[in-house]
Design a protein around this motif. Sequence first.
Motif, PDB file in Angstrom:
ATOM      1  N   GLU A 196      -3.315  -1.374  -8.036  1.00 54.10           N
ATOM      2  CA  GLU A 196      -3.369   0.033  -8.727  1.00 54.10           C
ATOM      3  C   GLU A 196      -4.433   0.336  -8.646  1.00 54.10           C
ATOM      4  OE1 GLU A 196      -0.363   1.266 -10.117  1.00 54.10           O
ATOM      5  OE2 GLU A 196       0.760  -0.677  -9.865  1.00 54.10           O
ATOM      6  N   HIS A 197      -5.577  -0.675  -9.116  1.00 51.47           N
ATOM      7  CA  HIS A 197      -6.591   0.180  -8.883  1.00 51.47           C
ATOM      8  C   HIS A 197      -7.065   0.804  -7.657  1.00 51.47           C
ATOM      9  CE1 HIS A 197      -7.547  -3.633  -6.897  1.00 51.47           C
ATOM     10  NE2 HIS A 197      -8.558  -3.072  -6.607  1.00 51.47           N
ATOM     11  N   SER A 198      -6.395   0.522  -6.560  1.00 54.92           N
ATOM     12  CA  SER A 198      -7.155   1.871  -5.298  1.00 54.92           C
ATOM     13  C   SER A 198      -6.269   2.629  -5.337  1.00 54.92           C
ATOM     14  CB  SER A 198      -6.458   0.866  -3.965  1.00 54.92           C
ATOM     15  OG  SER A 198      -7.635  -0.615  -3.772  1.00 54.92           O
ATOM     16  N   LEU A 199      -4.790   2.559  -5.883  1.00 56.88           N
ATOM     17  CA  LEU A 199      -3.739   4.033  -6.346  1.00 56.88           C
ATOM     18  C   LEU A 199      -4.852   4.789  -6.954  1.00 56.88           C
ATOM     19  CD1 LEU A 199      -0.462   2.435  -6.728  1.00 56.88           C
ATOM     20  CD2 LEU A 199      -1.864   3.118  -4.431  1.00 56.88           C
ATOM     21  N   ARG A 200      -5.230   3.953  -8.248  1.00 63.39           N
ATOM     22  CA  ARG A 200      -6.214   4.973  -9.361  1.00 63.39           C
ATOM     23  C   ARG A 200      -7.051   5.615  -8.268  1.00 63.39           C
ATOM     24  NH1 ARG A 200      -4.896   1.820 -12.973  1.00 63.39           N
ATOM     25  NH2 ARG A 200      -6.352   0.149 -12.943  1.00 63.39           N
ATOM     26  N   ARG A 201      -7.598   4.847  -8.277  1.00 62.27           N
ATOM     27  CA  ARG A 201      -9.240   5.983  -7.287  1.00 62.27           C
ATOM     28  C   ARG A 201      -9.355   6.632  -6.227  1.00 62.27           C
ATOM     29  NH1 ARG A 201     -13.741   2.798  -4.228  1.00 62.27           N
ATOM     30  NH2 ARG A 201     -15.277   4.658  -3.950  1.00 62.27           N
ATOM     31  N   ASP A 202      -8.139   6.333  -5.457  1.00 64.66           N
ATOM     32  CA  ASP A 202      -7.994   7.751  -4.794  1.00 64.66           C
ATOM     33  C   ASP A 202      -6.169   8.521  -4.947  1.00 64.66           C
ATOM     34  OD1 ASP A 202      -9.082   7.065  -2.443  1.00 64.66           O
ATOM     35  OD2 ASP A 202      -8.348   4.958  -2.344  1.00 64.66           O
ATOM     36  N   ARG A 203      -6.285   8.296  -6.060  1.00 61.02           N
ATOM     37  CA  ARG A 203      -4.715   9.368  -7.370  1.00 61.02           C
ATOM     38  C   ARG A 203      -3.850   8.883  -5.244  1.00 61.02           C
ATOM     39  NH1 ARG A 203      -9.697  11.918  -7.314  1.00 61.02           N
ATOM     40  NH2 ARG A 203      -8.963  13.351  -5.349  1.00 61.02           N
ATOM     41  N   LEU A 204      -3.386   8.220  -6.383  1.00 63.07           N
ATOM     42  CA  LEU A 204      -2.106   7.678  -5.206  1.00 63.07           C
ATOM     43  C   LEU A 204      -0.782   8.049  -5.828  1.00 63.07           C
ATOM     44  CD1 LEU A 204      -3.255   6.508  -1.999  1.00 63.07           C
ATOM     45  CD2 LEU A 204      -1.991   8.974  -2.022  1.00 63.07           C
ATOM     46  N   THR A 205       0.215   7.470  -5.855  1.00 56.16           N
ATOM     47  CA  THR A 205       1.399   7.176  -6.696  1.00 56.16           C
ATOM     48  C   THR A 205       1.885   5.913  -6.332  1.00 56.16           C
ATOM     49  OG1 THR A 205       3.172   8.546  -6.117  1.00 56.16           O
ATOM     50  CG2 THR A 205       1.527   9.123  -7.669  1.00 56.16           C
ATOM     51  N   ARG A 206       2.484   5.640  -6.587  1.00 48.72           N
ATOM     52  CA  ARG A 206       3.489   4.374  -6.064  1.00 48.72           C
ATOM     53  C   ARG A 206       4.764   5.253  -4.881  1.00 48.72           C
ATOM     54  NH1 ARG A 206       5.275  -0.743  -7.112  1.00 48.72           N
ATOM     55  NH2 ARG A 206       7.196  -1.853  -6.676  1.00 48.72           N
ATOM     56  N   SER A 207       5.422   6.017  -5.783  1.00 44.22           N
ATOM     57  CA  SER A 207       6.237   7.143  -4.937  1.00 44.22           C
ATOM     58  C   SER A 207       5.494   7.381  -3.731  1.00 44.22           C
ATOM     59  CB  SER A 207       7.196   7.990  -5.169  1.00 44.22           C
ATOM     60  OG  SER A 207       5.663   9.190  -5.896  1.00 44.22           O
ATOM     61  N   GLU A 208       4.469   7.801  -3.170  1.00 43.84           N
ATOM     62  CA  GLU A 208       3.565   8.272  -2.166  1.00 43.84           C
ATOM     63  C   GLU A 208       3.755   7.227  -0.990  1.00 43.84           C
ATOM     64  OE1 GLU A 208       0.897  11.311  -3.797  1.00 43.84           O
ATOM     65  OE2 GLU A 208       0.439   9.730  -4.225  1.00 43.84           O
ATOM     66  N   ILE A 209       3.159   5.717  -2.360  1.00 41.77           N
ATOM     67  CA  ILE A 209       3.148   5.011  -0.875  1.00 41.77           C
ATOM     68  C   ILE A 209       4.919   5.179  -0.397  1.00 41.77           C
ATOM     69  CG2 ILE A 209       2.215   2.914  -0.164  1.00 41.77           C
ATOM     70  CD1 ILE A 209       0.309   4.753  -0.986  1.00 41.77           C
ATOM     71  N   GLU A 210       4.985   4.669  -1.166  1.00 46.28           N
ATOM     72  CA  GLU A 210       7.078   4.457  -0.871  1.00 46.28           C
ATOM     73  C   GLU A 210       7.165   5.203   0.620  1.00 46.28           C
ATOM     74  OE1 GLU A 210       8.545   3.793  -4.365  1.00 46.28           O
ATOM     75  OE2 GLU A 210       8.287   1.370  -4.886  1.00 46.28           O
ATOM     76  N   SER A 211       7.565   6.424   0.317  1.00 44.65           N
ATOM     77  CA  SER A 211       7.691   7.199   1.192  1.00 44.65           C
ATOM     78  C   SER A 211       6.626   7.095   2.331  1.00 44.65           C
ATOM     79  CB  SER A 211       7.261   8.903   1.022  1.00 44.65           C
ATOM     80  OG  SER A 211       7.282   9.587   1.505  1.00 44.65           O
ATOM     81  N   GLU A 212       5.995   6.902   2.774  1.00 40.20           N
ATOM     82  CA  GLU A 212       5.077   6.689   3.996  1.00 40.20           C
ATOM     83  C   GLU A 212       5.479   5.155   4.371  1.00 40.20           C
ATOM     84  OE1 GLU A 212       3.226   8.131   5.250  1.00 40.20           O
ATOM     85  OE2 GLU A 212       2.991   9.468   3.826  1.00 40.20           O
ATOM     86  N   MET A 213       6.196   4.264   3.413  1.00 42.27           N
ATOM     87  CA  MET A 213       6.366   2.927   3.744  1.00 42.27           C
ATOM     88  C   MET A 213       8.294   3.512   5.056  1.00 42.27           C
ATOM     89  SD  MET A 213       5.683   0.364   0.978  1.00 42.27           S
ATOM     90  CE  MET A 213       7.125  -0.196   1.157  1.00 42.27           C
ATOM     91  N   ARG A 214       8.213   4.222   4.458  1.00 48.39           N
ATOM     92  CA  ARG A 214      10.079   4.640   4.845  1.00 48.39           C
ATOM     93  C   ARG A 214       9.432   5.631   5.973  1.00 48.39           C
ATOM     94  NH1 ARG A 214      11.012   5.806  -0.351  1.00 48.39           N
ATOM     95  NH2 ARG A 214      10.521   7.796  -0.323  1.00 48.39           N
ATOM     96  N   LEU A 215       8.823   6.000   6.375  1.00 49.56           N
ATOM     97  CA  LEU A 215       8.171   6.945   7.144  1.00 49.56           C
ATOM     98  C   LEU A 215       7.746   5.914   8.256  1.00 49.56           C
ATOM     99  CD1 LEU A 215       6.364  10.200   6.388  1.00 49.56           C
ATOM    100  CD2 LEU A 215       8.730   9.800   7.251  1.00 49.56           C
ATOM    101  N   ALA A 216       7.235   5.489   8.300  1.00 54.05           N
ATOM    102  CA  ALA A 216       7.107   3.703   8.919  1.00 54.05           C
ATOM    103  C   ALA A 216       7.803   2.801   9.326  1.00 54.05           C
ATOM    104  CB  ALA A 216       5.408   2.874   9.197  1.00 54.05           C
ATOM    105  N   GLY A 217       9.073   2.663   8.929  1.00 50.53           N
ATOM    106  CA  GLY A 217       9.695   2.385   9.062  1.00 50.53           C
ATOM    107  C   GLY A 217      10.336   0.637   8.168  1.00 50.53           C
TER     108      GLY A 217
END
Length: 162
Positions: free
Chosen positions: A101-122
């Motif tokens: 979470e601290h890394s997400l907060r630092r770069d202003r990323l959300t869990r849903s953005e990470i999950e979206s990128e994961m889906r794109l990566a299969g």
Amino acid sequence: MEVVLRATAMFAVVYLLVRVLGKRELGQMTPFEFIVMVVVGDLIQQGITQNDFSLTGATLAISTFAFWGVVLSWAAYLSPKAERLLEGEPRVLIQHGQLLEHSLRRDRLTRSEIESEMRLAGIASMGDVAWAVLEPNGKISFIKQEEGAQEPSRQQNDQAAG
């Protein structure tokens, strides 16, 4: 000469602005963020050239931006310290299936953005990710868990139960 000085000052402002805004790729920008960047480009042009609409003024401004881009690129190439300062460092977002979470907060990323990128990566589940790293260019690299490997917390729970 005034155009060169103005272009140098604006280059520094834009460079710092981009560093402060974070590591988002163009494809990750919202439509509003994209429009803001286009408007910023127009404002930069106005600030550099003022009422100078000559070909010489435009060439000087563009050449100055290109010059400073090349200078910073060479500095990053020649010095690891300069590279870290100018381009940033990779940041771990997921470690052994656990979202940091601290890394997400630092770069202003959300869990849903990470999950979206994961889906794109299969990748279907965060538990399948050994490491997710936000690269200096704004892309996220995923390293999958090896087959049969479990995240450390599951292994410890299995050992304690068994």
